[in-house]
Design a protein around this motif. Structure first.
Motif, mmCIF file in Angstrom:
data_model
loop_
_atom_site.group_PDB
_atom_site.id
_atom_site.type_symbol
_atom_site.label_atom_id
_atom_site.label_comp_id
_atom_site.label_asym_id
_atom_site.label_seq_id
_atom_site.Cartn_x
_atom_site.Cartn_y
_atom_site.Cartn_z
ATOM 1 N N TRP A 140 0.615 -7.365 -10.799
ATOM 2 C CA TRP A 140 1.632 -7.240 -11.854
ATOM 3 C C TRP A 140 2.088 -8.620 -12.322
ATOM 4 O O TRP A 140 2.245 -8.858 -13.522
ATOM 5 C CB TRP A 140 2.814 -6.433 -11.344
ATOM 6 C CG TRP A 140 3.929 -6.361 -12.335
ATOM 7 C CD1 TRP A 140 4.002 -5.592 -13.449
ATOM 8 C CD2 TRP A 140 5.130 -7.143 -12.311
ATOM 9 N NE1 TRP A 140 5.175 -5.831 -14.132
ATOM 10 C CE2 TRP A 140 5.879 -6.771 -13.448
ATOM 11 C CE3 TRP A 140 5.638 -8.106 -11.434
ATOM 12 C CZ2 TRP A 140 7.123 -7.349 -13.726
ATOM 13 C CZ3 TRP A 140 6.876 -8.667 -11.716
ATOM 14 C CH2 TRP A 140 7.604 -8.288 -12.846
ATOM 15 N N GLU A 143 -0.551 -10.047 -14.571
ATOM 16 C CA GLU A 143 -0.565 -9.389 -15.884
ATOM 17 C C GLU A 143 0.583 -9.862 -16.765
ATOM 18 O O GLU A 143 0.430 -10.036 -17.976
ATOM 19 C CB GLU A 143 -0.487 -7.869 -15.689
ATOM 20 C CG GLU A 143 -0.497 -7.068 -16.976
ATOM 21 C CD GLU A 143 -0.401 -5.570 -16.712
ATOM 22 O OE1 GLU A 143 -0.007 -4.833 -17.637
ATOM 23 O OE2 GLU A 143 -0.704 -5.148 -15.589
ATOM 24 N N GLU A 144 1.740 -10.082 -16.159
ATOM 25 C CA GLU A 144 2.947 -10.465 -16.912
ATOM 26 C C GLU A 144 3.221 -11.969 -16.857
ATOM 27 O O GLU A 144 4.291 -12.423 -17.286
ATOM 28 C CB GLU A 144 4.162 -9.717 -16.354
ATOM 29 C CG GLU A 144 4.112 -8.208 -16.498
ATOM 30 C CD GLU A 144 4.464 -7.762 -17.905
ATOM 31 O OE1 GLU A 144 4.712 -8.637 -18.760
ATOM 32 O OE2 GLU A 144 4.500 -6.553 -18.145
#
Length: 313
Positions: A140, A143-144
């Motif tokens: 995560w 991805e961010e």
């Protein structure tokens, strides 16, 4: 005026929130009807915040989280960002309000300690959980990454402050008479008016008093917001209560009327300038000002990872 932070008996900050608009929670978390309703899963990570580690390749962090869970960093490889998490297997939902409050306080305490260690964090609301293990969290973060790094850079060195302006005692008619010719004229006319006309004039006096009081409140609020522009980066009006108290929450049982509730983002170095603006308001008869902070910038943090956050409450 200096800012205050509300604490529990053991010294833990009873965190921002909302007040009445509280920043730690989203206001949607409600106690479960019974403990059997708590949602469970095989593996998860409770996310308190994301922090910037800078150039410290050996950065570490540990403390005690909700329900005495061990808190640690999950760092993205070849990057300077990390999530502050603890392992969990269920959502934090309870019919016991005292237990929920303890969770909220501990949530805030962990974020405060992360802020002390790494500077301004990107705080997450209470009960933000990523289903999966540390590798899932890293996925995560990866991805961010661009958005997280940009947000942390944008928030760096800035903190949130909460301001409540309360009118404890509005000016009486005698005080208003001294500065308003229209009200004086109405009062003078009553002296020579017939009974019926005097009755109507008294109603006009009452309405004029209400109007003058309202103008005074609006003037104070507008003046406050204008003066704060010079010493804050951003300000917002808070209209609702959040699930966590950032401190200084207005007790609705208190006598008085809240004129405005503001949250502002500013550098800690500007705290004294903010306090000076508030001192001017507090010096006016009948007004009380409550000022708390610095808090992590809950109200100014964007929403991340809604698809990762388990919202089945």
């Amino acid at each position: 005026m200096s800012s205050d932070s509300t604490t529990t008996d053991d010294g833990d900050p009873l965190e921002p929130g909302d007040d009445d608009n509280s920043p730690v929670g989203d206001g949607n978390t409600t106690p479960a009807d019974n403990d059997d309703s708590r949602v469970t899963f095989e593996d998860g990570r409770y996310v308190y915040c994301v922090v910037s580690l800078g150039d410290d390749d050996d950065a570490s962090f540990s403390t005690t989280g909700i329900d005495d869970e061990p808190v640690s960093l999950v760092r993205l490889e070849n990057a300077s960002i990390a999530a502050v998490v603890h392992p969990c297997e269920e959502l934090y939902d309870s019919a016991d309000l005292a237990e929920v409050k303890r969770w909220l306080v501990r949530h805030q305490t962990v974020i405060d300690r992360a802020a002390d260690a790494f500077g301004t964090p990107l705080p997450f609301q209470f009960d933000t959980i990523i289903r999966g293990d540390d590798d899932t969290v890293r996925g995560w973060l990866r991805e961010e990454r661009d958005r997280l790094e940009s947000t942390l850079a944008d928030l760096r060195g800035h903190w949130e402050y909460r301001i409540d302006v309360i009118e404890r005692e509005p000016p009486d008619e005698k005080t208003l008479l001294e500065g308003d010719d229209e009200l004086k004229s109405l009062r003078d006319r009553i002296e020579t008016a017939s009974e019926g006309e005097a009755f109507l004039l008294r109603k006009q006096v009452d309405q004029r008093v209400k109007t003058l009081r309202q103008h005074r409140r609006e003037n104070v609020t507008n003046r406050l917001q204008t003066q704060l522009e010079d010493c804050t980066r951003e300000q917002r009006r808070l209209e609702r209560r959040t699930s966590v108290d950032l401190g200084g929450e207005f007790d609705r049982s208190d006598a008085g009327e809240r004129l405005c509730r503001l949250t502002v983002m500013a550098r800690e170095a500007d705290e004294e300038a903010i306090g000076s603006v508030l001192d001017e308001i507090a010096a006016e008869p009948g007004f009380e000002v409550r000022f708390t902070g610095p808090w992590p910038p809950y109200s100014f943090a964007p929403t991340f990872g809604d698809d990762q956050r388990d919202a089945n409450r």
